[in-house]
Enzyme design. Structure first.
Site, short mmCIF file in Angstrom:
data_model
loop_
_atom_site.label_atom_id
_atom_site.label_comp_id
_atom_site.label_asym_id
_atom_site.label_seq_id
_atom_site.Cartn_x
_atom_site.Cartn_y
_atom_site.Cartn_z
N CYS A 1 2.31 -19.16 -15.05
CA CYS A 1 2.49 -19.71 -13.71
C CYS A 1 1.16 -20.05 -13.03
O CYS A 1 0.47 -20.98 -13.42
CB CYS A 1 3.32 -18.75 -12.87
SG CYS A 1 4.00 -19.51 -11.38
N GLU B 1 8.60 -18.00 -17.55
CA GLU B 1 8.16 -16.72 -17.01
C GLU B 1 9.38 -15.87 -16.65
O GLU B 1 10.32 -16.35 -16.01
CB GLU B 1 7.32 -16.98 -15.76
CG GLU B 1 6.86 -15.73 -15.02
CD GLU B 1 6.17 -16.08 -13.71
OE1 GLU B 1 5.45 -15.20 -13.19
OE2 GLU B 1 6.33 -17.21 -13.22
N LYS C 1 -0.45 -11.53 -18.43
CA LYS C 1 -1.06 -12.32 -17.36
C LYS C 1 -2.24 -11.56 -16.78
O LYS C 1 -2.13 -10.39 -16.43
CB LYS C 1 -0.02 -12.60 -16.26
CG LYS C 1 -0.53 -13.53 -15.17
CD LYS C 1 0.57 -13.84 -14.16
CE LYS C 1 0.09 -14.84 -13.12
NZ LYS C 1 1.13 -15.15 -12.11
#
Length: 533
Positions: free
Chosen positions: A404, A294, A354
C-alpha cells in the site's frame, strides 16, 4: 551660505530618489510585513488548485500556474515574515485539497465524529503547510543574505527550497510525501527526468518552470521562454532512453480484486464469505503468478480453517502457479506484521513484512494513543519489517512486494534494488484503499506507482481490494486495468526488467546534488552583484 547649502542638497537628493524608478516595481499590496486575510485565502486557494494537476484530472500545466502565483507573491515582496505566511497558506491549501479523502477513513470507517474528523484534517493541513512555509521563508531569507537579483532568486533558490521542502516532507516524523508535485508529471515531458533525479528532482524542475512563467513579467522574457522550452524538450528526449533491459521470459499473472466493503472486511460475521470469495477467485485459473491484495486474508493463519492455506499449496503444486497475498503474520502474541505471504509450486514459502508503517493506522506515535482509541482501527500496532528484503522467485523473474503506502517512498524501493544481492525484476504493490471510499485516492495511488516504474525502470503489478488493480510497464504505461469498485480478476502478461537507472544507483543524492549546484550558482550571482554594484 553654509547653513542653507546642506538642506538644499538634501532636498535635491530626495527629489532625485523620488524620480528614480526601481528595476522591478513591487505591487503596492505586497509592501506589508504580514499578508492580509484575503491574501492568505487566495494563497490557500492557489495551493488547492494543484489538486487538478493530479489524477483523475491530470491537468498538469495547472501546477505551473499555481506555483507561479506563490513564486510571484514571494518574489515581488521583500518581507521574509510575509513569505512564511504565504508559503504556509499555500501549503495548507495544497495538502487539504490533495488529501481530503483521509476524512472518509477517519469518519466513515474510523468512527471519529464529523467535527473531530474535519479538525484532524485541518490540523494535518496546518502541519503540512509548514513545509511550504519553509520553502518560502528560507528562500526569502537567502535572497536577503546573498543580495540576490530577482532572476537568481526565482530560477535557482526558490525551486531548490521547494524541492527540498517536499523531500523533507517525505521523511520528517516518518514522512507523508503524498501529492508531491512531481507525481503530476508521469505523462508529461518532465517525466523523462524521473530515472535520474526522481520525483523530488522533478519537483525542483517544476519550480524552475513556474519561475519562468513569473519571469515573463520581467524584462528578459525570451530567456525565460527559452529555458522553459529547453526543460520540456530535454525531458521529452529523456523519455526515449532505455535505462533497463528485458530479463528472462514474461510472466503470466492473475491479479485478484475482491472488492470487499471496508465495514465488512474485519467483521467476524462476514469472515467466512470473504475467505470463500478469495479462495474461489485465487483458484479459478492457473498463472505463473496469482496475487491478492493487502490483508486479502484478514486474520492470522491460526485463526483460519485448517485446510484453507493447504488449498493454495495443493493448487500451486498441481498447476505450477505461485501465490503472493496479503495476510497478517505473528511472531508472538504482541509482535505481528502487515505481511505478504508467498507459496511456490515446489512448496516454497516466502514472507515480506511491511517496513514503512502508516502513523495512527499501523503504528501509534508516542503520546497519541488517546487519538487512536477514539477510532475503530483493527490491528493498529504492527511491527516494522527490515529495510531490505529479498524478492520472491517466480519462474525466472524476481518479484519484490511493497504494501500500500510503501510505494510512496521511492527511495526505499530504490535502496532495496541497490542493496539486495539479487535485485527484483518486477515490483508488486498490494493495497486496500477501501478506507477512502470513492475518492481521488485510488487514481492518485496509481499515479504514484507509475512514478516508481519510471524511477526504477521496472514494471509494477498492482493487486488491490477495490482499485486500482493494474499492470504498469517499466516506462510508466498502464497496460492493463480493472474497473474501480468492482469484483474481478485481471489476467495479463508482464516482462521483467533488469539493470539500474541513475536513481536506483544513487537515490536522492543526484536530486540533492542538483539542488546544491543551483544554490551555488545563486550564491555566485549574488557575490557578482555585490562586487559589480
Amino acid at each position: 551660505m553654509t547653513t542653507d547649502a546642506g538642506p538644499a542638497l538634501l532636498d535635491s537628493s530626495l527629489n532625485l530618489r523620488r524620480r528614480r524608478k526601481p528595476a522591478v516595481a513591487p505591487d503596492p499590496a505586497l509592501r506589508g510585513t504580514r499578508p492580509s486575510i484575503a491574501g492568505l485565502l487566495v494563497a490557500a486557494l492557489a495551493g488547492a488548485c494543484s489538486l487538478f494537476s493530479f489524477e483523475p484530472f491530470g491537468w498538469w500545466p495547472i501546477q505551473f500556474v499555481a506555483l507561479a502565483y506563490l513564486f510571484y507573491q514571494v518574489g515581488m515582496g521583500s518581507s521574509t515574515r510575509r513569505a512564511v505566511f504565504l508559503g504556509w497558506a499555500f501549503g495548507f491549501g495544497w495538502s487539504v485539497a490533495g488529501m481530503h479523502w483521509l476524512y472518509i477513513a477517519l469518519n466513515r470507517f474510523g468512527g471519529l465524529p464529523a467535527v473531530l474528523s474535519a479538525i484532524a484534517i485541518a490540523l494535518l493541513g496546518l502541519y503540512m503547510g509548514l513545509f511550504g512555509a519553509f520553502a518560502a521563508g528560507v528562500s526569502s531569507w537567502l535572497r536577503k543574505r546573498w543580495s540576490l537579483p530577482v532572476a537568481a532568486f526565482l530560477l535557482l533558490v526558490f525551486p531548490v527550497c521547494w524541492g527540498v521542502s517536499e523531500w523533507m516532507r517525505g521523511w520528517v516524523f516518518t514522512g507523508f510525501p503524498w501529492a508531491a508535485s512531481g507525481y503530476a508529471h508521469v505523462t508529461a515531458p518532465l517525466s523523462g527526468f524521473a530515472p535520474i533525479v526522481g520525483v523530488y528532482g522533478i519537483g525542483v524542475l517544476v519550480g524552475v518552470c513556474s519561475a519562468c512563467i513569473v519571469m515573463l513579467t520581467q524584462r528578459r522574457k525570451l530567456p525565460a521562454m527559452g529555458l522553459f522550452a529547453a526543460l520540456l524538450l530535454a525531458g521529452w528526449g529523456l523519455t526515449h532512453v532505455a535505462w533497463t533491459a528485458p530479463a528472462g521470459k514474461p510472466l503470466t499473472v492473475r491479479l485478484v480484486q475482491g472488492n470487499i466493503r471496508q465495514d465488512e472486511k474485519f467483521s467476524a460475521e462476514h469472515l467466512g464469505d470473504i475467505l470463500a470469495r478469495y479462495r474461489a477467485m485465487m483458484t479459478a485459473a492457473p498463472a505463473d503468478l496469482i496475487a491478492a491484495p493487502e490483508t486479502a486474508v484478514p486474520v492470522f493463519p491460526n485463526q483460519l480453517p485448517p485446510d484453507y492455506l493447504q488449498a493454495f499449496r495443493d493448487y500451486a503444486a498441481r498447476t505450477g502457479s505461485a501465490y503472493l497475498f496479503g495476510i497478517p503474520l505473528a511472531d508472538s502474541m504482541t509482535v505481528y506484521a502487515n505481511s505478504v505471504a508467498g507459496i511456490g509450486p515446489q512448496g516454497q514459502t516466502y514472507r515480506y513484512d511491511k517496513q514503512h508503517l502508516v502513523p495512527f493506522g499501523e503504528f501509534i506515535p508516542t503520546g497519541f494513543r488517546w487519538f487512536t482509541d477514539l477510532m475503530n482501527i483493527p490491528l493498529g500496532d504492527f511491527t516494522r519489517g527490515p529495510a531490505v528484503q529479498a524478492p520472491f522467485a517466480v519462474r525466472d523473474q524476481l518479484v519484490l512486494p511493497n504494501v500500500c503506502y510503501e510505494d510512496v517512498f521511492g527511495e526505499e524501493i530504490a535502496r532495496n534494488l541497490r542493496e539486495e544481492a539479487r535485485p527484483a525484476t518486477v515490483l508488486l504493490n498490494v493495497s486496500n484503499l477501501a478506507w477512502y471510499g470513492e475518492s481521488v485516492a485510488i487514481p492518485q495511488h496509481l499515479q504514484i506507482s507509475r512514478m516508481r516504474t519510471l524511477e526504477t525502470g521496472r514494471p509494477m503489478l498492482r493487486a488491490t481490494n477495490n482499485g486500482a488493480t493494474a499492470v504498469i510497464d517499466g516506462r510508466g504505461n498502464v497496460t492493463a486495468l480493472l474497473p474501480f469498485y468492482s469484483q474481478g480478476t485481471l489476467a495479463a502478461t508482464v516482462q521483467g526488467m533488469a539493470g539500474s537507472t541513475p536513481y536506483v544507483r544513487f537515490g536522492n543524492l543526484l536530486f540533492l546534488g542538483l539542488g546544491a549546484l543551483l544554490l551555488a550558482g545563486a550564491w555566485f550571482a549574488g557575490r557578482r552583484r555585490q562586487t559589480t554594484g
